[in-house]
Design an enzyme around this catalytic site. Sequence first.
Site, PDB file in Angstrom:
ATOM      1  N   ASN A   1       8.816  -0.125  -3.209  1.00 59.21           N
ATOM      2  CA  ASN A   1       9.254   0.864  -4.200  1.00 59.21           C
ATOM      3  C   ASN A   1      10.515   0.309  -4.850  1.00 59.21           C
ATOM      4  O   ASN A   1      11.618   0.577  -4.376  1.00 59.21           O
ATOM      5  CB  ASN A   1       9.590   2.226  -3.558  1.00 59.21           C
ATOM      6  CG  ASN A   1       8.369   3.049  -3.227  1.00 59.21           C
ATOM      7  OD1 ASN A   1       7.266   2.752  -3.664  1.00 59.21           O
ATOM      8  ND2 ASN A   1       8.565   4.096  -2.454  1.00 59.21           N
TER       9      ASN A   1
ATOM     10  N   PRO B   1       0.222  -2.267   5.467  1.00 63.11           N
ATOM     11  CA  PRO B   1      -0.117  -1.464   6.650  1.00 63.11           C
ATOM     12  C   PRO B   1      -1.260  -0.497   6.389  1.00 63.11           C
ATOM     13  O   PRO B   1      -1.501  -0.088   5.248  1.00 63.11           O
ATOM     14  CB  PRO B   1       1.183  -0.701   6.912  1.00 63.11           C
ATOM     15  CG  PRO B   1       1.754  -0.504   5.546  1.00 63.11           C
ATOM     16  CD  PRO B   1       1.411  -1.753   4.778  1.00 63.11           C
ATOM     17  N   GLY B   2      -1.948  -0.138   7.465  1.00 65.96           N
ATOM     18  CA  GLY B   2      -2.961   0.906   7.385  1.00 65.96           C
ATOM     19  C   GLY B   2      -2.331   2.229   7.765  1.00 65.96           C
ATOM     20  O   GLY B   2      -1.367   2.672   7.155  1.00 65.96           O
ATOM     21  N   SER B   3      -2.835   2.853   8.816  1.00 68.07           N
ATOM     22  CA  SER B   3      -2.274   4.113   9.300  1.00 68.07           C
ATOM     23  C   SER B   3      -1.863   3.935  10.752  1.00 68.07           C
ATOM     24  O   SER B   3      -1.964   2.837  11.312  1.00 68.07           O
ATOM     25  CB  SER B   3      -3.322   5.225   9.188  1.00 68.07           C
ATOM     26  OG  SER B   3      -4.418   4.920  10.040  1.00 68.07           O
TER      27      SER B   3
ATOM     28  N   HIS C   1       0.459  -1.674  -1.319  1.00 64.29           N
ATOM     29  CA  HIS C   1       1.523  -1.551  -0.301  1.00 64.29           C
ATOM     30  C   HIS C   1       1.009  -0.934   0.986  1.00 64.29           C
ATOM     31  O   HIS C   1       1.751  -0.802   1.950  1.00 64.29           O
ATOM     32  CB  HIS C   1       2.680  -0.727  -0.849  1.00 64.29           C
ATOM     33  CG  HIS C   1       2.512   0.771  -0.762  1.00 64.29           C
ATOM     34  ND1 HIS C   1       1.376   1.430  -1.175  1.00 64.29           N
ATOM     35  CD2 HIS C   1       3.358   1.734  -0.313  1.00 64.29           C
ATOM     36  CE1 HIS C   1       1.539   2.731  -0.973  1.00 64.29           C
ATOM     37  NE2 HIS C   1       2.729   2.941  -0.453  1.00 64.29           N
TER      38      HIS C   1
END
Length: 397
Positions: A271, A302-304, A326
């Site tokens: 960001n 990244p995933g979760s 992202h």
Amino acid sequence: MSYVEVPGAKVPIRMWADPATVDPGALQQLQNVATLPWIKGLAVMPDVHYGKGATVGSVIAMQGAVCPAAVGVDIGCGMSAVKTSLTANDLPGDLSRLRSKIEQAIPVGRGMHDEPVDPGRLHGFATGGWDGFWGRFGGVADAVKFREGRAVKQMGTLGSGNHFVELCVDMSDSVWLMLHSGSRNIGKELADHHIGVAQSLSHNQNLVDRDLAVFIAETPQMAAYRNDLFWAQEYAKYNRTIMMALFKDVIRKEFKKAKPTFEPEISAHHNYVSEERYEGVDLLVTRKGAIRAGSGEYGIIPGSMGTGSYIVKGLGNAASFNSASHGAGRKMSRNAAKKRFSTRDLEEQTRGVECRKDSGVVDEIPGAYKPIEQVIDQQRDLVEVVAKLKQVVCVKG
């Protein structure tokens, strides 16, 4: 996949996603951005979803202008990752103690350190530039200077929402340290102040969306924002670096016998604003939920909290303004996730991960996110995969 081009008012919108699957609200936001007089290009990543100010997963290239609400309130938010010499065999069967030690070392949520972290006492922390960085704090907006004490004590803290600290294992059983955070409350204070200033300026009164208010080059307001913006981005990077140093100290103490070592840190904002040049034109590139993926540059996607993440290397695709996604990207809002999923669902979807499994983090459940493998597959012309990681410990804010 390569991108799909969607017509926009001033520029075409290049999408690394199927437009038919993008939320109508996000599509409208993109069309709104494409009306700005200063816009020179707009790229959309496969993790695209509706956001505040501008669409998350968008790359907005403008000439002589920048939109503070598009950058958002978590200025400089991003990721850091470090590969260690540890392997999965070095890890204990019960990881709850390790998670507790991480939480003790790194304040989460709205927490802060009781006393400011002294970087000179952190193992391996490069202190060059530290005094100059804090010296420049005196030059930021007067409206937020009273927050200095909080800003100092929040340096080296996680925050809440989707911020996290993780211990992961890659496909070769190597252990990685990973974290996600930004500029904490001081970044938000600065962003809120400048968004308010931008929205009051006369040239922004007839925009299709007041959240797209911009600062224009060679004005005092632009100069003030750029100063505070770049300072906050530096704060965010220092924040992650200090947290990583604290994380490493926990690992050294908990795995003394293994004598862990650490490879160079990978760090990437997602960001932020960057000054870049394309086709001979100097542009201000805002990555709103997107990483820079220049040729050979390392990034983190990244995933979760239950699926895993990817270390990638950029391919330098100028069509995307050298960018990539992202993360996995949300497929439903936090409120929708809370209504749809229960703590039992959270327990099931985070099976095998030492993490919080209470109602306070249901909105971060893996089911609220897009499949990370699909997101990676949609940007094969933007990045190449270096490593796939699976978390075994996840600390949430």
